[in-house]
Design a protein around this motif. Structure first.
Motif, PDB file in Angstrom:
ATOM      1  N   ILE A 187      -7.797  -2.205   5.325  1.00 41.18           N
ATOM      2  CA  ILE A 187      -6.715  -1.275   4.984  1.00 41.18           C
ATOM      3  C   ILE A 187      -7.010   0.100   5.563  1.00 41.18           C
ATOM      4  O   ILE A 187      -8.125   0.622   5.434  1.00 41.18           O
ATOM      5  CB  ILE A 187      -6.558  -1.136   3.457  1.00 41.18           C
ATOM      6  CG1 ILE A 187      -6.487  -2.506   2.774  1.00 41.18           C
ATOM      7  CG2 ILE A 187      -5.342  -0.298   3.105  1.00 41.18           C
ATOM      8  CD1 ILE A 187      -6.635  -2.447   1.263  1.00 41.18           C
ATOM      9  N   ALA A 188      -5.992   0.684   6.197  1.00 39.95           N
ATOM     10  CA  ALA A 188      -6.043   2.076   6.635  1.00 39.95           C
ATOM     11  C   ALA A 188      -4.684   2.697   6.343  1.00 39.95           C
ATOM     12  O   ALA A 188      -3.692   2.385   7.017  1.00 39.95           O
ATOM     13  CB  ALA A 188      -6.370   2.180   8.121  1.00 39.95           C
ATOM     14  N   GLY A 189      -4.616   3.536   5.313  1.00 38.29           N
ATOM     15  CA  GLY A 189      -3.355   4.175   4.958  1.00 38.29           C
ATOM     16  C   GLY A 189      -2.291   3.152   4.627  1.00 38.29           C
ATOM     17  O   GLY A 189      -2.474   2.297   3.751  1.00 38.29           O
ATOM     18  N   ASN A 190      -1.191   3.211   5.358  1.00 39.44           N
ATOM     19  CA  ASN A 190      -0.068   2.305   5.120  1.00 39.44           C
ATOM     20  C   ASN A 190      -0.112   1.068   6.004  1.00 39.44           C
ATOM     21  O   ASN A 190       0.934   0.434   6.231  1.00 39.44           O
ATOM     22  CB  ASN A 190       1.263   3.045   5.343  1.00 39.44           C
ATOM     23  CG  ASN A 190       1.491   4.123   4.317  1.00 39.44           C
ATOM     24  OD1 ASN A 190       1.108   3.985   3.161  1.00 39.44           O
ATOM     25  ND2 ASN A 190       2.098   5.223   4.739  1.00 39.44           N
ATOM     26  N   TYR A 191      -1.298   0.691   6.475  1.00 38.57           N
ATOM     27  CA  TYR A 191      -1.387  -0.421   7.410  1.00 38.57           C
ATOM     28  C   TYR A 191      -2.477  -1.400   6.983  1.00 38.57           C
ATOM     29  O   TYR A 191      -3.562  -1.000   6.553  1.00 38.57           O
ATOM     30  CB  TYR A 191      -1.645   0.098   8.831  1.00 38.57           C
ATOM     31  CG  TYR A 191      -0.552   1.025   9.290  1.00 38.57           C
ATOM     32  CD1 TYR A 191       0.643   0.529   9.802  1.00 38.57           C
ATOM     33  CD2 TYR A 191      -0.679   2.410   9.134  1.00 38.57           C
ATOM     34  CE1 TYR A 191       1.673   1.383  10.186  1.00 38.57           C
ATOM     35  CE2 TYR A 191       0.346   3.271   9.511  1.00 38.57           C
ATOM     36  CZ  TYR A 191       1.518   2.744  10.028  1.00 38.57           C
ATOM     37  OH  TYR A 191       2.547   3.588  10.389  1.00 38.57           O
ATOM     38  N   LEU A 192      -2.149  -2.684   7.110  1.00 39.97           N
ATOM     39  CA  LEU A 192      -3.064  -3.777   6.787  1.00 39.97           C
ATOM     40  C   LEU A 192      -3.367  -4.551   8.064  1.00 39.97           C
ATOM     41  O   LEU A 192      -2.485  -4.744   8.909  1.00 39.97           O
ATOM     42  CB  LEU A 192      -2.433  -4.733   5.771  1.00 39.97           C
ATOM     43  CG  LEU A 192      -1.872  -4.142   4.478  1.00 39.97           C
ATOM     44  CD1 LEU A 192      -1.179  -5.235   3.672  1.00 39.97           C
ATOM     45  CD2 LEU A 192      -2.978  -3.495   3.675  1.00 39.97           C
ATOM     46  N   PHE A 193      -4.594  -5.044   8.175  1.00 35.36           N
ATOM     47  CA  PHE A 193      -5.000  -5.814   9.344  1.00 35.36           C
ATOM     48  C   PHE A 193      -5.657  -7.107   8.863  1.00 35.36           C
ATOM     49  O   PHE A 193      -6.478  -7.094   7.945  1.00 35.36           O
ATOM     50  CB  PHE A 193      -5.987  -5.009  10.193  1.00 35.36           C
ATOM     51  CG  PHE A 193      -5.440  -3.696  10.677  1.00 35.36           C
ATOM     52  CD1 PHE A 193      -4.873  -3.583  11.936  1.00 35.36           C
ATOM     53  CD2 PHE A 193      -5.483  -2.570   9.863  1.00 35.36           C
ATOM     54  CE1 PHE A 193      -4.355  -2.364  12.378  1.00 35.36           C
ATOM     55  CE2 PHE A 193      -4.974  -1.354  10.296  1.00 35.36           C
ATOM     56  CZ  PHE A 193      -4.410  -1.248  11.553  1.00 35.36           C
ATOM     57  N   THR A 194      -5.279  -8.217   9.506  1.00 36.52           N
ATOM     58  CA  THR A 194      -5.855  -9.512   9.144  1.00 36.52           C
ATOM     59  C   THR A 194      -5.764 -10.444  10.337  1.00 36.52           C
ATOM     60  O   THR A 194      -5.294 -10.054  11.422  1.00 36.52           O
ATOM     61  CB  THR A 194      -5.152 -10.102   7.908  1.00 36.52           C
ATOM     62  OG1 THR A 194      -5.896 -11.218   7.413  1.00 36.52           O
ATOM     63  CG2 THR A 194      -3.733 -10.557   8.222  1.00 36.52           C
ATOM     64  N   GLN A 195      -6.210 -11.688  10.158  1.00 40.75           N
ATOM     65  CA  GLN A 195      -6.162 -12.706  11.204  1.00 40.75           C
ATOM     66  C   GLN A 195      -5.485 -13.954  10.670  1.00 40.75           C
ATOM     67  O   GLN A 195      -5.560 -14.244   9.475  1.00 40.75           O
ATOM     68  CB  GLN A 195      -7.576 -13.027  11.701  1.00 40.75           C
ATOM     69  CG  GLN A 195      -8.245 -11.871  12.419  1.00 40.75           C
ATOM     70  CD  GLN A 195      -9.694 -12.130  12.760  1.00 40.75           C
ATOM     71  OE1 GLN A 195     -10.583 -11.463  12.237  1.00 40.75           O
ATOM     72  NE2 GLN A 195      -9.954 -13.081  13.641  1.00 40.75           N
TER      73      GLN A 195
END
Length: 602
Positions: free
Chosen positions: A255-263
């Motif tokens: 998580i960074a601010g209003n953004y999610l990262f995944t695979q």
């Protein structure tokens, strides 16, 4: 005349004896015993709570062994004629191979051992028992027909993997999987949104101080230092903000601010995906042609992306280590661990979430000799160093300071290696062999000791390191069988460890390894420590969220709610009062209730 009459009678008796010998009833009591034994072995998991590994192996492999014994009985002890024996002994395997070739690809491997072979061979034995007195052609043909029917049941199914207790998750073959539904939804052409400078700037700004930048949070220890939360979930329950379908993977969110990262796995491609944390909308996706799938856990990546101020690093299950532009998803560089480490993916895939130290990105590859742990230049992708470690590890590198020095801790089937992050030199290699893989991060608990967890029901071990003639040496302080995690984590709070003893939650004393309490059946779930309020947030294998008080005195459950459908092994991610969850089929965001000012003051 009397002589001929006597001779004729003797001939009739001889023919009768010959016929009786040819069509003797089958000896079927051994088959009945074996079928009953097969049923008992298959039922072991249902009647024994938290079965030990040997019992699980008996439940998994026992019916296959019994099926082999049934064929041996038929061949050597059934009283069938030799023609019958040969027809049955060859006909049953032939029927199996035909049916196996027509079954869904997911039914190969363990599903064959668990279901297909026992059902077919068991049906053959039952058929032989039922018509043991019939004529030769019937008592061979009908059992083989029943074997075909038993084998063919597998053609109706697809395997979605296994639960944490090694129970298969079968669905009807014609029922679309969650991945197929997702691919159908995104197959329709839609206009590509133009890259927005405003959005790109917002992502870069958020990455300057990400709330949950890597696997298991900022320290990789499963700790959230967020606000004080309300524990009255009955009157102020968590609020669902959104829920979306996702591709299969055991990755979690960063998580960074209003953004999610995944695979995710999306058909024949492994994907790194960025989502809007407020809406669940897809911001960008980067796909590479690579599909990983294995029958125990299903398809998809295993590792979690790692965030830095100007990059996203991700490792695919097939072994592609990538640096991506966080604003667009464009690949900056890509390296193939299969080529560098000279090995194919392990059974469960490459699973190491990248660790970033200064200008290095470090992952476990498990190659021979010194190709176990690899460090790459984060800017160029060039190999900086490699160090020996075990060839079996589902774990990720862990940065820790021990005895005033910083090391990369790498847990593997050999034990744990302490590696200098700048040079790759191995400062210590503590041996605690495991037959299979290790999953959990080594957990530093003091300035000189760590907690090391193992699979194979070996439990957990506290290891203290000291310097002996300028060498770093590890020494066992205790080994506890009271905390036996597999791939489900534990956290440390105020001199106690909280985690999973198989599928039951437990608390142990860090000083001694002794159990304080054991309660709460959450399956193979995960846990995060909410440090400021002294709470434990657990995601169960069944997709529930449970809130516990972090106390060694007793197991106090404060609230729970159903969050996701389907098997949930992925780690939760938390930013402030926002909880982000996912599994192999869907993802969701929840707003956790905050404590009132009065309750906070108290």
């Amino acid at each position: 005349m009397h002589f001929y009459t006597t001779l004729s009678a003797m001939n009739d008796r001889a023919q009768a004896v010959a016929i009786s010998q040819t069509f003797r009833p089958l000896r079927t009591w051994p088959a009945a015993v074996l079928v009953l034994l097969m049923v008992i072995l298959r039922s072991l998991q249902s009647f024994v709570q938290d079965p030990p590994i040997l019992l699980l192996m008996a439940a998994m492999m026992g019916p296959l062994v019994v099926a082999g014994l049934i064929l041996i009985w038929w061949l050597f002890a059934s009283r069938a004629t030799w023609i019958e024996r040969l027809v049955g002994f060859l006909g049953v395997p032939l029927a199996f191979f035909v049916v196996a070739g027509l079954s869904h690809p997911s039914m190969k491997g363990p599903a064959v051992i668990f279901l297909t072979i026992p059902m077919g061979v068991g049906a053959f034995a039952v058929g032989a028992i039922l018509i043991r007195r019939s004529q030769t052609s019937r008592r061979t043909g009908i059992p083989i027909l029943l074997a075909i029917i038993g084998f063919s049941f597998s053609m109706l199914l697809r395997n979605n993997g296994m639960t944490g207790d090694y129970a298969f998750d079968f669905n009807w073959r014609w029922k679309a999987s969650s991945e197929e539904k997702l691919l159908a939804d995104i197959a329709a052409p839609s206009p590509e949104p133009a890259e927005s400078p405003v959005r790109s700037g917002a992502i870069i700004q958020a990455l300057a101080n990400p709330e949950w930048p890597e696997f298991r949070g900022p320290s990789r220890l499963g700790i959230s230092k967020g606000p004080i939360l309300s524990t009255d979930w009955e009157n102020t329950p968590p609020e669902q903000l959104w829920k979306i379908p996702v591709g299969p993977a055991w990755s979690s969110f960063t998580i960074a601010g209003n953004y999610l990262f995944t695979q995710e796995q999306r058909g024949s491609n492994e994907a790194v995906v960025c989502y809007d944390a407020n809406s669940g909308d897809e911001v960008w996706t980067q796909e590479i042609e690579s599909r990983f799938e294995e029958p125990l856990s299903g398809p998809g990546p295993r590792a979690t992306p790692t965030l830095t101020p100007n990059a996203v690093f991700a490792l695919s299950a097939k072994g592609w280590l990538m640096r991506l532009d966080p604003a667009s998803g464009e690949i900056t560089w890509k390296k193939d661990l299969r080529e560098i480490a000279d090995r194919e993916p392990p059974m469960w895939g490459f699973s190491s979430s990248p660790l970033i130290t200064d200008s290095s990105v470090i992952v476990h590859a498990g190659g021979e000799n010194d190709k176990g742990t690899l460090a790459f230049n984060s800017a160029s992708g060039d190999l900086l160093w490699s160090a020996p470690s075990g060839d079996h590890s589902y774990s990720s590198p862990q940065l820790a300071t021990l005895l005033n020095n910083e090391y990369v801790l790498m847990s593997s089937n050999h034990g744990v290696e302490l590696i200098h992050p700048d040079t790759g030199d191995v400062a210590a290699a503590y041996k605690w062999p495991a037959r299979s893989y290790r999953v959990l991060q080594p957990h530093p608990v003091s300035q000189d000791s760590i907690i090391l967890a193992s699979s194979d029901n070996l439990g957990t071990q506290r290891v203290r390191f000291s310097k002996n003639e300028n060498q770093l040496v590890g020494e066992e302080q205790w080994t506890s069988l009271r905390l036996k995690p597999d791939f489900n984590d534990f956290v440390v709070y105020q001199d106690h460890a909280y985690g999973f003893d198989a599928s039951v939650f437990t608390c142990i004393d860090l000083a001694t390894g002794e159990r304080k309490w054991k309660a709460g059946r959450y399956g193979k779930g995960q846990v995060v420590l909410l440090e400021n309020p002294g709470l434990l947030l657990i995601t169960t294998e069944q997709g529930e969220v449970v809130l516990l008080k972090a106390s060694p005195d007793d197991h106090t459950e404060l609230g729970r709610f159903k969050a996701l459908e389907g098997k949930t092994w992925n780690h939760p991610a938390i930013a402030g009062d926002r909880l982000y969850l996912r599994n192999a089929q869907e993802a969701a965001a929840f707003k956790l209730p905050l404590a009132s000012k009065k309750a906070t003051d108290e």
